[in-house]
Design a protein around this motif. Structure first.
Motif, PDB file in Angstrom:
ATOM      1  N   ASP A 223     -14.904  11.991  11.707  1.00 54.38           N
ATOM      2  CA  ASP A 223     -13.326  11.695  12.434  1.00 54.38           C
ATOM      3  C   ASP A 223     -12.561  10.815  11.209  1.00 54.38           C
ATOM      4  N   PRO A 224     -11.323  11.160  11.278  1.00 53.18           N
ATOM      5  CA  PRO A 224     -10.297  10.461  10.289  1.00 53.18           C
ATOM      6  C   PRO A 224     -10.447   8.918  10.341  1.00 53.18           C
ATOM      7  N   GLU A 225     -10.715   8.332  11.431  1.00 55.23           N
ATOM      8  CA  GLU A 225     -10.883   7.052  11.449  1.00 55.23           C
ATOM      9  C   GLU A 225     -12.229   6.478  10.285  1.00 55.23           C
TER      10      GLU A 225
ATOM     11  N   GLY B 211      -2.652  13.713   9.441  1.00 55.37           N
ATOM     12  CA  GLY B 211      -3.922  13.709   9.196  1.00 55.37           C
ATOM     13  C   GLY B 211      -4.520  12.387   8.794  1.00 55.37           C
ATOM     14  N   ILE B 212      -5.330  12.528   8.139  1.00 54.24           N
ATOM     15  CA  ILE B 212      -6.331  11.568   7.568  1.00 54.24           C
ATOM     16  C   ILE B 212      -5.302  10.453   6.826  1.00 54.24           C
ATOM     17  N   GLY B 213      -4.288  10.793   6.296  1.00 58.12           N
ATOM     18  CA  GLY B 213      -3.327   9.940   5.627  1.00 58.12           C
ATOM     19  C   GLY B 213      -2.627   9.152   6.877  1.00 58.12           C
ATOM     20  N   LEU B 214      -2.270   9.668   7.769  1.00 67.89           N
ATOM     21  CA  LEU B 214      -1.556   8.800   8.805  1.00 67.89           C
ATOM     22  C   LEU B 214      -2.387   7.817   9.598  1.00 67.89           C
ATOM     23  N   VAL B 215      -3.834   8.076   9.758  1.00 65.43           N
ATOM     24  CA  VAL B 215      -4.756   7.305  10.275  1.00 65.43           C
ATOM     25  C   VAL B 215      -5.037   6.046   9.209  1.00 65.43           C
ATOM     26  N   MET B 216      -4.902   6.488   7.731  1.00 58.70           N
ATOM     27  CA  MET B 216      -5.259   5.511   7.019  1.00 58.70           C
ATOM     28  C   MET B 216      -4.028   4.401   6.994  1.00 58.70           C
ATOM     29  N   ALA B 217      -2.631   4.931   7.036  1.00 60.71           N
ATOM     30  CA  ALA B 217      -1.572   4.198   6.916  1.00 60.71           C
ATOM     31  C   ALA B 217      -1.554   3.196   8.240  1.00 60.71           C
ATOM     32  N   GLN B 218      -1.986   3.723   9.569  1.00 64.62           N
ATOM     33  CA  GLN B 218      -2.135   2.934  10.582  1.00 64.62           C
ATOM     34  C   GLN B 218      -3.321   1.951  10.503  1.00 64.62           C
ATOM     35  N   ALA B 219      -4.253   2.194  10.027  1.00 68.61           N
ATOM     36  CA  ALA B 219      -5.384   1.208   9.834  1.00 68.61           C
ATOM     37  C   ALA B 219      -4.821   0.094   8.683  1.00 68.61           C
TER      38      ALA B 219
ATOM     39  N   GLY C 125       8.463  -5.146  -5.471  1.00 75.83           N
ATOM     40  CA  GLY C 125       8.299  -5.643  -6.781  1.00 75.83           C
ATOM     41  C   GLY C 125       6.792  -5.372  -7.254  1.00 75.83           C
ATOM     42  N   GLY C 126       6.094  -4.686  -6.789  1.00 79.01           N
ATOM     43  CA  GLY C 126       4.775  -4.284  -7.217  1.00 79.01           C
ATOM     44  C   GLY C 126       3.972  -3.555  -6.407  1.00 79.01           C
ATOM     45  N   LEU C 127       2.958  -2.923  -6.808  1.00 78.10           N
ATOM     46  CA  LEU C 127       1.939  -2.183  -5.701  1.00 78.10           C
ATOM     47  C   LEU C 127       0.437  -2.708  -5.824  1.00 78.10           C
ATOM     48  N   ASP C 128      -0.182  -2.857  -4.531  1.00 77.13           N
ATOM     49  CA  ASP C 128      -1.464  -3.472  -4.817  1.00 77.13           C
ATOM     50  C   ASP C 128      -2.639  -2.394  -4.619  1.00 77.13           C
ATOM     51  N   VAL C 129      -2.270  -1.508  -3.747  1.00 73.79           N
ATOM     52  CA  VAL C 129      -3.125  -0.251  -3.324  1.00 73.79           C
ATOM     53  C   VAL C 129      -2.460   1.000  -3.385  1.00 73.79           C
ATOM     54  N   LEU C 130      -2.946   2.029  -4.132  1.00 76.87           N
ATOM     55  CA  LEU C 130      -2.562   3.550  -3.983  1.00 76.87           C
ATOM     56  C   LEU C 130      -3.602   3.870  -3.318  1.00 76.87           C
ATOM     57  N   CYS C 131      -3.402   5.084  -2.452  1.00 75.32           N
ATOM     58  CA  CYS C 131      -4.255   6.084  -1.721  1.00 75.32           C
ATOM     59  C   CYS C 131      -3.692   7.346  -2.219  1.00 75.32           C
ATOM     60  N   ALA C 132      -4.265   8.016  -3.089  1.00 79.64           N
ATOM     61  CA  ALA C 132      -3.809   9.255  -3.500  1.00 79.64           C
ATOM     62  C   ALA C 132      -4.473  10.313  -2.531  1.00 79.64           C
ATOM     63  N   ASN C 133      -3.771  10.711  -1.892  1.00 82.83           N
ATOM     64  CA  ASN C 133      -4.363  11.480  -0.469  1.00 82.83           C
ATOM     65  C   ASN C 133      -3.883  13.003  -0.573  1.00 82.83           C
ATOM     66  N   ALA C 134      -2.802  13.156  -1.195  1.00 82.24           N
ATOM     67  CA  ALA C 134      -2.109  14.419  -0.868  1.00 82.24           C
ATOM     68  C   ALA C 134      -3.166  15.649  -1.228  1.00 82.24           C
ATOM     69  N   GLY C 135      -2.861  16.504  -0.489  1.00 81.17           N
ATOM     70  CA  GLY C 135      -4.015  17.809  -0.822  1.00 81.17           C
ATOM     71  C   GLY C 135      -3.567  18.825   0.188  1.00 81.17           C
TER      72      GLY C 135
ATOM     73  N   VAL D  63       0.738  -1.244   0.005  1.00 81.44           N
ATOM     74  CA  VAL D  63      -0.074  -0.004  -0.105  1.00 81.44           C
ATOM     75  C   VAL D  63       0.781   1.358   0.095  1.00 81.44           C
ATOM     76  N   LEU D  64       0.561   2.164  -1.111  1.00 77.99           N
ATOM     77  CA  LEU D  64       1.266   3.743  -0.830  1.00 77.99           C
ATOM     78  C   LEU D  64       0.069   4.402  -0.671  1.00 77.99           C
ATOM     79  N   ILE D  65       0.664   5.348   0.313  1.00 80.89           N
ATOM     80  CA  ILE D  65      -0.435   6.372   0.793  1.00 80.89           C
ATOM     81  C   ILE D  65       0.325   7.809   0.630  1.00 80.89           C
ATOM     82  N   THR D  66      -0.003   8.862  -0.381  1.00 80.04           N
ATOM     83  CA  THR D  66       0.636  10.121  -0.405  1.00 80.04           C
ATOM     84  C   THR D  66       0.148  10.910   0.502  1.00 80.04           C
ATOM     85  N   ALA D  67       0.844  11.820   1.204  1.00 80.14           N
ATOM     86  CA  ALA D  67       0.447  12.591   2.434  1.00 80.14           C
ATOM     87  C   ALA D  67       0.184  11.918   3.547  1.00 80.14           C
ATOM     88  N   GLY D  68       0.766  10.711   3.694  1.00 75.56           N
ATOM     89  CA  GLY D  68       0.513   9.756   4.706  1.00 75.56           C
ATOM     90  C   GLY D  68       1.182   9.817   6.121  1.00 75.56           C
ATOM     91  N   ALA D  69       1.816  11.028   6.407  1.00 68.61           N
ATOM     92  CA  ALA D  69       2.424  11.101   7.551  1.00 68.61           C
ATOM     93  C   ALA D  69       1.944  12.015   8.602  1.00 68.61           C
TER      94      ALA D  69
END
Length: 251
Positions: A216-218, A13-21, A71-81, A5-11
């Motif tokens: 809530d971000p969750e 707010g919402i992105g970090l909560v997504m990353a932890q989930a 070797g690949g990517l399964d999920v992209l969360c294009a979250n930057a904003g 899983v790749l999450i942009t803007a993932g450090a």
């Protein structure tokens, strides 16, 4: 199956909560963010790179690293904003307009472009774009942000059409007003633009939803997990609001 899983803007707010989930679900997670301090503070077990999502050269380097390491990517969360300027259209600064679209819309396109190049050969993948209820209804005094978030939905739908035959799904999450530092800044700016108190603006946002509360971000992270799951295998091309049913967009 462990997903990559790749999450942009993932450090933050919402992105970090997504990353932890996703990490809590047992997935391998890689986040990007322009905030170097936040990147350094990302919890152990989540990979993090300081990177501007609107800088294609930097993103190419990132995707090359992902290809080498995973070797690949399964999920992209294009979250930057970014929130962009708060002003009436007659006072809108063109440079600020361009800066807002660069992160919110160009960043989403760049991430999708390079994720598609990794996912198509595997004939599988999920792209999740973070839009906004502003991309469904519009929001006064937020023209660049609104235009970008409408654009994200159009981009998502086109990506879903193009990549569906290759086994790749794309959807957009449209959060409402989400508790956290960003909405605090938005409320302060809007209060100043409207000559209101921040508390009055915040209450307006909450009262404009059926649930009478901010999201809530969750809640957003839970939707991302669902969209990335096999339970959503026939959900594609959809803009899904997570907002407690917004019905008044001018608090």
């Amino acid at each position: 199956m462990t997903r990559r899983v790749l999450i942009t803007a993932g450090a933050n707010g919402i992105g970090l909560v997504m990353a932890q989930a996703f990490a809590d679900a047992g997935d391998r997670v890689w986040v990007t963010d322009v905030d170097a301090a936040a990147v350094a503070a990302v919890p152990s077990g989540i990979r993090a790179t300081c990177c501007d999502a609107s800088d294609e050269a930097a993103m190419i380097t990132l995707f090359a690293a992902i290809a080498d390491d995973w070797g690949g990517l399964d999920v992209l969360c294009a979250n930057a904003g970014i929130k962009g300027p708060t002003a009436g259209i007659e006072d809108m600064d063109l440079a600020q307009w361009h800066a807002c679209l660069a992160v919110n819309l160009d960043g989403a396109m760049i991430a999708a472009k390079h994720a598609a190049r990794m996912m198509k050969p595997a004939r599988s993948g999920v792209m999740i774009f973070t839009s906004s209820t502003s991309g469904l209804y519009g929001t006064p005094f937020r023209a660049p942000y609104v235009a970008a978030k409408w654009g994200v939905i159009g981009l998502m739908k086109t990506v879903a059409m193009e990549l569906g035959p290759h086994g790749i799904r794309a959807n957009a999450i449209c959060p409402g007003s989400v508790n956290g530092p960003r909405i605090d800044r938005v409320i302060e700016a809007e209060a100043a633009a409207k000559g209101m108190t921040p508390d009055a603006v915040r209450q307006g946002y909450a009262s404009g939803t059926a649930m009478k509360q901010l999201t809530d971000p969750e809640d957003v992270a839970a939707m991302a997990l669902f969209l990335a799951s096999d339970g959503a295998k026939m959900v594609s091309g959809q803009a899904l609001a997570v907002d407690g049913m917004t019905y008044n967009v001018d608090p």
